[in-house]
Write an enzyme that holds these catalytic residues in place. Sequence first.
Site, PDB file in Angstrom:
ATOM      1  N   LEU A  21      38.025 -14.208 -10.819  1.00  0.00           N
ATOM      2  CA  LEU A  21      36.961 -13.898 -11.134  1.00  0.00           C
ATOM      3  C   LEU A  21      36.537 -14.988 -12.232  1.00  0.00           C
ATOM      4  O   LEU A  21      35.074 -14.839 -12.672  1.00  0.00           O
ATOM      5  CB  LEU A  21      37.234 -12.710 -12.361  1.00  0.00           C
ATOM      6  CG  LEU A  21      37.655 -11.382 -11.393  1.00  0.00           C
ATOM      7  CD1 LEU A  21      38.020 -10.336 -12.437  1.00  0.00           C
ATOM      8  CD2 LEU A  21      36.324 -10.717 -10.831  1.00  0.00           C
ATOM      9  N   ARG A  23      37.222 -18.705 -14.987  1.00  0.00           N
ATOM     10  CA  ARG A  23      38.130 -19.334 -15.639  1.00  0.00           C
ATOM     11  C   ARG A  23      38.016 -19.480 -16.967  1.00  0.00           C
ATOM     12  O   ARG A  23      37.085 -19.595 -17.475  1.00  0.00           O
ATOM     13  CB  ARG A  23      37.979 -20.995 -15.097  1.00  0.00           C
ATOM     14  CG  ARG A  23      38.967 -21.635 -14.616  1.00  0.00           C
ATOM     15  CD  ARG A  23      38.755 -22.926 -14.038  1.00  0.00           C
ATOM     16  NE  ARG A  23      37.458 -23.211 -13.762  1.00  0.00           N
ATOM     17  CZ  ARG A  23      36.897 -22.903 -12.649  1.00  0.00           C
ATOM     18  NH1 ARG A  23      37.471 -22.276 -11.707  1.00  0.00           N
ATOM     19  NH2 ARG A  23      35.694 -23.060 -12.402  1.00  0.00           N
ATOM     20  N   GLY A  24      39.287 -19.042 -17.682  1.00  0.00           N
ATOM     21  CA  GLY A  24      39.312 -19.078 -19.189  1.00  0.00           C
ATOM     22  C   GLY A  24      40.047 -20.562 -19.550  1.00  0.00           C
ATOM     23  O   GLY A  24      40.140 -21.379 -18.524  1.00  0.00           O
ATOM     24  N   LYS A  25      39.916 -20.889 -20.513  1.00  0.00           N
ATOM     25  CA  LYS A  25      40.471 -22.250 -21.135  1.00  0.00           C
ATOM     26  C   LYS A  25      41.757 -22.561 -20.559  1.00  0.00           C
ATOM     27  O   LYS A  25      42.224 -23.649 -20.234  1.00  0.00           O
ATOM     28  CB  LYS A  25      40.277 -22.397 -22.756  1.00  0.00           C
ATOM     29  CG  LYS A  25      39.792 -23.895 -22.975  1.00  0.00           C
ATOM     30  CD  LYS A  25      39.842 -24.019 -24.597  1.00  0.00           C
ATOM     31  CE  LYS A  25      39.875 -22.655 -25.209  1.00  0.00           C
ATOM     32  NZ  LYS A  25      38.728 -22.472 -26.293  1.00  0.00           N
ATOM     33  N   PHE A  26      42.567 -21.332 -20.568  1.00  0.00           N
ATOM     34  CA  PHE A  26      44.010 -21.788 -20.532  1.00  0.00           C
ATOM     35  C   PHE A  26      44.587 -21.177 -19.077  1.00  0.00           C
ATOM     36  O   PHE A  26      45.611 -20.957 -18.955  1.00  0.00           O
ATOM     37  CB  PHE A  26      44.891 -21.058 -21.713  1.00  0.00           C
ATOM     38  CG  PHE A  26      44.569 -21.635 -22.576  1.00  0.00           C
ATOM     39  CD1 PHE A  26      43.726 -21.103 -23.813  1.00  0.00           C
ATOM     40  CD2 PHE A  26      45.141 -23.023 -23.199  1.00  0.00           C
ATOM     41  CE1 PHE A  26      43.365 -21.618 -25.134  1.00  0.00           C
ATOM     42  CE2 PHE A  26      44.645 -23.582 -24.476  1.00  0.00           C
ATOM     43  CZ  PHE A  26      43.953 -22.959 -25.394  1.00  0.00           C
ATOM     44  N   GLY A  27      43.677 -20.781 -18.381  1.00  0.00           N
ATOM     45  CA  GLY A  27      44.058 -20.187 -17.212  1.00  0.00           C
ATOM     46  C   GLY A  27      42.917 -19.636 -16.228  1.00  0.00           C
ATOM     47  O   GLY A  27      41.835 -19.623 -16.663  1.00  0.00           O
ATOM     48  N   VAL A  29      41.415 -15.919 -14.452  1.00  0.00           N
ATOM     49  CA  VAL A  29      41.439 -14.469 -14.438  1.00  0.00           C
ATOM     50  C   VAL A  29      41.160 -13.995 -12.974  1.00  0.00           C
ATOM     51  O   VAL A  29      40.230 -14.400 -12.226  1.00  0.00           O
ATOM     52  CB  VAL A  29      40.111 -14.042 -15.258  1.00  0.00           C
ATOM     53  CG1 VAL A  29      40.320 -12.510 -15.153  1.00  0.00           C
ATOM     54  CG2 VAL A  29      40.385 -14.319 -16.534  1.00  0.00           C
ATOM     55  N   LYS A  44      44.723 -11.867 -16.264  1.00  0.00           N
ATOM     56  CA  LYS A  44      44.481 -12.995 -16.797  1.00  0.00           C
ATOM     57  C   LYS A  44      45.810 -14.000 -16.809  1.00  0.00           C
ATOM     58  O   LYS A  44      46.846 -13.580 -17.359  1.00  0.00           O
ATOM     59  CB  LYS A  44      43.851 -12.969 -18.210  1.00  0.00           C
ATOM     60  CG  LYS A  44      43.430 -14.199 -18.844  1.00  0.00           C
ATOM     61  CD  LYS A  44      42.775 -13.892 -20.227  1.00  0.00           C
ATOM     62  CE  LYS A  44      41.534 -14.934 -20.745  1.00  0.00           C
ATOM     63  NZ  LYS A  44      40.984 -14.605 -21.943  1.00  0.00           N
ATOM     64  N   ASP A 138      34.245 -14.401 -33.117  1.00  0.00           N
ATOM     65  CA  ASP A 138      33.713 -15.200 -31.979  1.00  0.00           C
ATOM     66  C   ASP A 138      32.907 -14.390 -31.160  1.00  0.00           C
ATOM     67  O   ASP A 138      32.870 -14.410 -30.003  1.00  0.00           O
ATOM     68  CB  ASP A 138      34.923 -15.639 -31.245  1.00  0.00           C
ATOM     69  CG  ASP A 138      34.811 -16.725 -30.311  1.00  0.00           C
ATOM     70  OD1 ASP A 138      35.512 -17.168 -29.720  1.00  0.00           O
ATOM     71  OD2 ASP A 138      33.422 -17.473 -30.792  1.00  0.00           O
TER      72      ASP A 138
HETATM   73  C1  LIG Z   1      37.147 -16.314 -20.733  1.00  0.00           C
HETATM   74  C2  LIG Z   1      37.227 -15.411 -19.473  1.00  0.00           C
HETATM   75  O1  LIG Z   1      38.347 -14.787 -19.413  1.00  0.00           O
HETATM   76  N1  LIG Z   1      36.122 -15.405 -18.865  1.00  0.00           N
HETATM   77  C3  LIG Z   1      35.898 -14.206 -17.959  1.00  0.00           C
HETATM   78  C4  LIG Z   1      36.729 -14.625 -16.525  1.00  0.00           C
HETATM   79  C5  LIG Z   1      36.512 -13.394 -15.700  1.00  0.00           C
HETATM   80  N2  LIG Z   1      36.870 -12.167 -16.764  1.00  0.00           N
HETATM   81  C6  LIG Z   1      36.622 -10.729 -16.816  1.00  0.00           C
HETATM   82  C7  LIG Z   1      37.564 -10.022 -17.305  1.00  0.00           C
HETATM   83 CL1  LIG Z   1      38.633 -10.577 -18.627  1.00  0.00          CL
HETATM   84  C8  LIG Z   1      37.443  -8.603 -17.099  1.00  0.00           C
HETATM   85  N3  LIG Z   1      36.444  -8.254 -16.063  1.00  0.00           N
HETATM   86  C9  LIG Z   1      35.726  -9.056 -15.454  1.00  0.00           C
HETATM   87  N4  LIG Z   1      34.795  -8.737 -14.579  1.00  0.00           N
HETATM   88  C10 LIG Z   1      34.320 -10.166 -14.184  1.00  0.00           C
HETATM   89  C11 LIG Z   1      33.189 -10.228 -13.081  1.00  0.00           C
HETATM   90  C12 LIG Z   1      32.762  -9.031 -12.362  1.00  0.00           C
HETATM   91  N5  LIG Z   1      31.840  -9.653 -11.567  1.00  0.00           N
HETATM   92  C13 LIG Z   1      31.087  -8.848 -10.652  1.00  0.00           C
HETATM   93  N6  LIG Z   1      31.693 -11.045 -11.631  1.00  0.00           N
HETATM   94  C14 LIG Z   1      32.665 -11.278 -12.794  1.00  0.00           C
HETATM   95  C15 LIG Z   1      33.040 -12.806 -13.371  1.00  0.00           C
HETATM   96  N7  LIG Z   1      34.959 -11.164 -14.623  1.00  0.00           N
HETATM   97  C16 LIG Z   1      35.814 -10.486 -15.792  1.00  0.00           C
HETATM   98  C17 LIG Z   1      36.558 -13.053 -18.050  1.00  0.00           C
END
Ligand SMILES: CC(=O)N[C@H]1CCN(c2c(Cl)cnc3[nH]c(-c4cn(C)nc4C)nc23)C1
Length: 278
Positions: A21, A23-27, A29, A44, A138
Amino acid sequence: DVPAVEKKRWTLNDFDIGKPLGRGKFGHVYLAREKRSNHIVALKVLFKSQLQQSQVEHQLRREVEIQSHLRHPNILRLYGYFYDQKRVYLILEYAAKGELYKELQKCKYFSERRAATYVASLARALIYCHGKHVIHRDIKPENLLVGAQGELKIADFGWSVHTFNRRRTMCGTLDYLPPEMVESVEHDASVDIWSLGVLCYEFLYGVPPFEAKEHSDTYRRIVQVDLKFPPKPIVSSTAKDLISQMLVKDSSQRLPLHKLLEHPWIVQNADPSGVYRA
Ligand SMILES: CC(=O)N[C@H]1CCN(c2c(Cl)cnc3[nH]c(-c4cn(C)nc4C)nc23)C1
């Protein structure tokens, strides 16, 4: 709802892993499905090696401790966690409509109704957090996700703290930090009011209020509260009034969150359901 979840010892075998889905800083998702319940989650994955290198284990433990106990429609649930030899896994609520900042980039800035609806739902989530002596610290578009019904979800409590042990650590981008954090003096829950004011400005204008090319210029604009409203896009004076009551240097003089919910701009523009319908 599912108290058994906290007791359960999760392992990677409990999940079918789907597409990445983000990329966070440390890995990374990943989209994932818990096999027994078919429940869709966001998994995550954090690498212990990277956590150790950056000495953020205590921050991660705090993030898990705090977020796993928060239950609010506008706060992303953390259902549980587990780890193996090399990685830590956080089992998070899946926000079906993804990251808010991509939506903001796409449409440059939001309508006053959309901005007010989002700001009101974030204010309710922060009132809930502050009621539990948790400050997020934050609040910025990158940490906001959108649920299936279009509702906002505050994610990434990596920088949150319980107010009894206030930290002076610097965190995140400078844009959202209030003067007292930029000057790294004592700070309290009113830091989230400042950041919500910065966020409201960015929802309406498409850029944060104290943006500057150099860090040092942003720093100076924040501590001087050098707040200017550009002529375009056209924004109502009630919206500017609310923002001006939140971006106040003296943290004790910032508009309290429950007063924000009674402000004319919110009353006249926010959809009471907290969901913006185009
Ligand atoms: C720092 C960090 O974790 N950033 C994001 C990455 C995906 N994440 C998600 C997290 Cl932690 C939870 N739900 C999400 N849904 C999505 C997503 C859905 N679509 C259609 N596109 C995306 C992208 N991403 C997440 C958090």
